[in-house]
Structures are given as structure tokens and as C-alpha cells.
Write a protein that holds these residues in place. Structure first.
Motif, mmCIF file in Angstrom:
data_model
loop_
_atom_site.group_PDB
_atom_site.id
_atom_site.type_symbol
_atom_site.label_atom_id
_atom_site.label_comp_id
_atom_site.label_asym_id
_atom_site.label_seq_id
_atom_site.Cartn_x
_atom_site.Cartn_y
_atom_site.Cartn_z
ATOM 1 N N VAL A 227 10.343 42.148 6.213
ATOM 2 C CA VAL A 227 11.449 41.752 5.346
ATOM 3 C C VAL A 227 12.433 40.933 6.171
ATOM 4 N N HIS A 228 12.866 39.796 5.620
ATOM 5 C CA HIS A 228 13.863 38.988 6.335
ATOM 6 C C HIS A 228 14.618 38.097 5.346
ATOM 7 N N PRO A 229 15.833 37.695 5.716
ATOM 8 C CA PRO A 229 16.597 36.794 4.842
ATOM 9 C C PRO A 229 16.073 35.372 4.913
ATOM 10 N N ARG A 230 16.247 34.644 3.815
ATOM 11 C CA ARG A 230 15.998 33.213 3.788
ATOM 12 C C ARG A 230 17.325 32.524 3.477
ATOM 13 N N GLU A 231 17.280 31.267 3.130
ATOM 14 C CA GLU A 231 18.525 30.524 2.927
ATOM 15 C C GLU A 231 19.382 31.128 1.813
ATOM 16 N N LYS A 232 18.747 31.488 0.694
ATOM 17 C CA LYS A 232 19.517 31.980 -0.451
ATOM 18 C C LYS A 232 19.027 33.317 -0.984
ATOM 19 N N ASP A 233 17.962 33.874 -0.401
ATOM 20 C CA ASP A 233 17.453 35.151 -0.884
ATOM 21 C C ASP A 233 16.799 35.904 0.263
ATOM 22 N N TRP A 234 16.017 36.930 -0.064
ATOM 23 C CA TRP A 234 15.314 37.727 0.931
ATOM 24 C C TRP A 234 13.818 37.704 0.631
ATOM 25 N N CYS A 235 13.040 37.830 1.678
ATOM 26 C CA CYS A 235 11.589 37.685 1.571
ATOM 27 C C CYS A 235 10.894 38.979 1.980
ATOM 28 N N VAL A 236 9.834 39.335 1.268
ATOM 29 C CA VAL A 236 8.932 40.433 1.638
ATOM 30 C C VAL A 236 7.554 39.819 1.823
ATOM 31 N N THR A 237 6.985 39.973 2.993
ATOM 32 C CA THR A 237 5.696 39.329 3.245
ATOM 33 C C THR A 237 4.729 40.280 3.915
ATOM 34 N N GLY A 238 3.448 40.066 3.655
ATOM 35 C CA GLY A 238 2.415 40.871 4.285
ATOM 36 C C GLY A 238 2.120 40.401 5.701
ATOM 37 N N ILE A 239 1.293 41.159 6.394
ATOM 38 C CA ILE A 239 0.917 40.861 7.780
ATOM 39 C C ILE A 239 -0.595 40.641 7.809
ATOM 40 N N GLY A 245 -8.013 33.445 8.778
ATOM 41 C CA GLY A 245 -8.228 34.067 7.487
ATOM 42 C C GLY A 245 -6.934 34.564 6.866
ATOM 43 N N PHE A 246 -7.052 35.111 5.655
ATOM 44 C CA PHE A 246 -5.875 35.482 4.872
ATOM 45 C C PHE A 246 -5.835 36.951 4.492
ATOM 46 N N GLU A 247 -6.786 37.758 4.962
ATOM 47 C CA GLU A 247 -6.777 39.176 4.611
ATOM 48 C C GLU A 247 -5.571 39.855 5.242
ATOM 49 N N LEU A 248 -4.869 40.640 4.425
ATOM 50 C CA LEU A 248 -3.660 41.316 4.882
ATOM 51 C C LEU A 248 -3.931 42.772 5.210
ATOM 52 N N ARG A 249 -3.044 43.348 6.020
ATOM 53 C CA ARG A 249 -3.101 44.790 6.252
ATOM 54 C C ARG A 249 -2.890 45.541 4.938
ATOM 55 N N ALA A 250 -2.021 45.004 4.093
ATOM 56 C CA ALA A 250 -1.783 45.581 2.768
ATOM 57 C C ALA A 250 -1.297 44.478 1.844
ATOM 58 N N ASP A 251 -1.803 44.450 0.622
ATOM 59 C CA ASP A 251 -1.334 43.497 -0.378
ATOM 60 C C ASP A 251 -0.130 44.066 -1.113
ATOM 61 N N LEU A 252 0.680 43.210 -1.659
ATOM 62 C CA LEU A 252 1.732 43.657 -2.570
ATOM 63 C C LEU A 252 1.079 44.199 -3.845
ATOM 64 N N PRO A 253 1.771 45.025 -4.604
ATOM 65 C CA PRO A 253 1.152 45.645 -5.792
ATOM 66 C C PRO A 253 0.554 44.643 -6.771
ATOM 67 N N ALA A 254 -0.611 44.978 -7.289
ATOM 68 C CA ALA A 254 -1.311 44.095 -8.219
ATOM 69 C C ALA A 254 -0.485 43.831 -9.475
ATOM 70 N N HIS A 277 4.249 36.137 -5.456
ATOM 71 C CA HIS A 277 3.157 35.168 -5.500
ATOM 72 C C HIS A 277 1.915 35.798 -6.119
ATOM 73 N N ASN A 278 1.181 34.993 -6.848
ATOM 74 C CA ASN A 278 -0.036 35.489 -7.486
ATOM 75 C C ASN A 278 -1.048 36.002 -6.462
ATOM 76 N N GLY A 279 -0.956 35.460 -5.222
ATOM 77 C CA GLY A 279 -1.851 35.921 -4.163
ATOM 78 C C GLY A 279 -1.411 37.229 -3.528
ATOM 79 N N ARG A 280 -0.232 37.722 -3.896
ATOM 80 C CA ARG A 280 0.284 39.037 -3.473
ATOM 81 C C ARG A 280 0.518 39.136 -1.967
ATOM 82 N N PHE A 281 0.842 37.997 -1.343
ATOM 83 C CA PHE A 281 1.140 38.029 0.084
ATOM 84 C C PHE A 281 2.620 37.824 0.378
#
Length: 307
Positions: A227-239, A245-254, A277-281
């Protein structure tokens, strides 16, 4: 030695001597760049550095070619191009001239060599051949598109194209080195954030920055979201699980996929949730509190399904 001349071959150009020129012209801006195959120019002398031409490799004499029999190899047996040789001998000085902290020079020199220089060396020597739809977009291929077309009649066309391409090549080298150096600066910040997170599954950072290398280096396998701030909002991102590749340790909820604003807030039950995002990352929220709440929900779901 401070050279008066930087000498490479005339005619058509390739990525290796072009990128070598980026390094050398930054280190020796007062030197005149000569493109020639004339014996009087490609014979070693105290006033010049010769590269990608001349049929010899002798750093003490200032000549760095790789086309001759017995051409130099890396310790692991992989071939050098002129770019690899110039980077080996002048790369550290180049990084110091760009103002990198002394304790970062060796790490950036090594990372740039592995990720940028070596692929150029291998491609130039025919040991690596990019393939598939993106082959023509590899950097060596793109730089070669800047050469004059076959029926360009102007006698100085090659030299003009070389100098125009040099400016473009310089931007790629400088950008890549800046990124590698930034990763080292970010590493210290991420390391402190990992300590603050303890055994929690959420890493909170003060701003967006490269985080995966530091997480891997720290062995923080328990972390699932950042979790981190951006210019005007906050971001939640996977690892990502791996560098490639694009496989994450955990996806955001479907259930969040592709939703935004009120629709997303209604589904997740968090006021201020604004996008997933539709990709849940990656997801976004209007406040730190909302972003952390989204991350907590994502962790809970991930753990419930056995991530």
C-alpha cells in the motif's frame, strides 16, 4: 590517459560501438569522435581510444576490438563486444562521473552489465538471436533502423545518422542506469518498511517505488500486498512471485475485478474504494484508511483460500 580522439569504424553502425560511444563521450567530452578504418587512425597511440575496430584488445594500449582470432571472453566463456569491453574498463568511472554514491557504483556496474550490456554483447556476436513478434523491437534492432537507407547518396549520411542515433542511445543508457540506481535507493526504504510490518501481510511504503527486489532479498515471503500513496489517491498492489511473468503471491478478490467508485465500494463495503483492475493486481482508494482496509480484506480472502 585523457584521449584527444575516440576512434571507431566508419560505415554502417551497430549497437555495440554506438553504446560504447555513449560511455566514452560522457567520460571524455573534449575528445573528438573519429569514424574511420584508415590505418593511421586505427593504430594505437597515446592520444586515442580505439574500439570495435583495429583487430586487437589491449586495454593498456587503448584498443578494444573483438573481431579478431582469440577475441576476449568473459570469465564464464561468453563473448564480449566492444560495448562489454568498454563497460568493463570504463563503466565504473562513468558511473562515478554521473554522481552515483561510491558505495553504489559496484552494484550498479554489475546489474547494468548483466541486464543491458551482456545482451548487447551476445546479440552482436550472434550468440543470442531475439525471435518472435518482438524481435524487431529489441534495442539493437531499433538502433539499426536509424542507419541510412541503402540508396541514401550523401557521402556523410552514415556519420550524420551515427551522431543522431548516439543521442537516442544515450537516453536509453542513462534511463536504465537511473532505474538501477533508484532500486538501490529504494531498497533501504523498503527494508525499513519491512521491519515496521513485522509478521503482517501488508507492506506500507511512503511512495511508489521498486519494492520486489528488496522483499525477495529480505526473505519476506509473508508479505502479500503493498500500500502506498499516489499523486491524488492510494494504491493497493500485489507482489509478483517471480521477476518474469505476472503471477502474484495473492490476487485481489475476484468480486472486485473491473469495478469502480460506488459499485466497488458497495461490493467491498469500504467507503472510498475507487477502482480495481480487471486483472486483480492493483486497486485504488481515496484515502490511506480505505486502502489499508481494502488490503486487509484482500489478505483475509487470500488466506482463506490457502494462498
Amino acid at each position: 590517459m585523457i584521449p584527444d580522439f575516440l576512434v571507431t569504424h566508419s560505415g554502417g553502425f551497430h549497437a555495440d560501438e554506438l553504446l560504447s560511444s555513449v560511455i566514452l563521450t560522457r567520460l571524455f567530452p573534449q575528445a573528438r569522435l573519429i569514424r574511420s578504418r584508415a590505418p593511421e587512425w586505427i593504430t594505437p597511440g597515446q592520444d586515442r581510444i580505439i574500439y570495435d575496430v583495429g583487430g586487437a584488445y589491449n586495454a593498456d594500449a587503448g584498443i578494444f576490438d573483438h573481431h579478431q582470432r582469440g577475441a576476449p571472453l568473459r570469465d564464464d566463456g561468453q563473448p564480449y563486444s566492444s560495448f562489454g569491453l568498454i563497460w568493463k574498463h570504463y563503466g565504473r568511472d562513468y558511473l562515478a562521473a554521473r554522481g552515483l554514491p561510491a558505495d553504489h557504483v559496484e552494484a550498479v556496474h554489475s546489474s547494468f552489465d548483466a541486464s543491458f550490456v551482456l545482451p548487447i554483447d551476445l546479440t552482436d556476436n550472434g550468440a543470442l538471436s531475439p525471435s518472435g513478434p518482438l524481435a524487431g523491437l529489441a534495442l539493437p534492432a531499433l538502433l539499426e533502423t536509424l542507419k541510412p537507407v541503402f540508396d541514401e547518396a550523401e557521402p556523410d549520411a552514415d556519420d550524420r545518422a551515427f551522431h543522431a542515433a548516439l543521442a537516442i542511445a544515450r537516453s536509453f543508457v542513462e534511463a536504465k542506469i537511473s532505474q538501477n540506481a533508484a532500486k538501490l535507493r529504494a531498497e533501504a526504504i523498503v527494508h525499513e518498511a519491512i521491519k515496521a510490518a513485522g509478521q503482517g501481510h501488508i507492506l506500507e511504503l511512503p511512495r511508489g517505488m521498486p519494492f520486489r527486489p528488496a522483499i525477495v532479498k529480505a526473505g519476506a515471503d509473508h508479505l502479500l500486498f503493498v500500500v502506498h500513496p499516489r499523486e491524488k489517491d492510494w494504491c493497493v498492489t500485489g507482489i509478483r512471485r517471480a521477476e518474469e511473468g505476472f503471477e502474484l503471491r495473492a490476487d485481489l478478490p475476484a468480486a472486485w475485478a473491473g469495478l469502480a467508485n460506488g459499485e466497488l465500494a458497495a461490493v467491498c463495503g469500504i467507503k472510498g474504494a475507487s477502482f480495481c483492475h480487471n486483472g486483480r493486481f492493483i486497486a485504488a482508494a481515496g484515502s490511506r484508511e480505505a486502502a489499508l482496509a481494502m488490503a486487509e480484506l484482500a489478505v483475509k480472502e487470500a488466506l482463506s483460500i490457502g494462498v
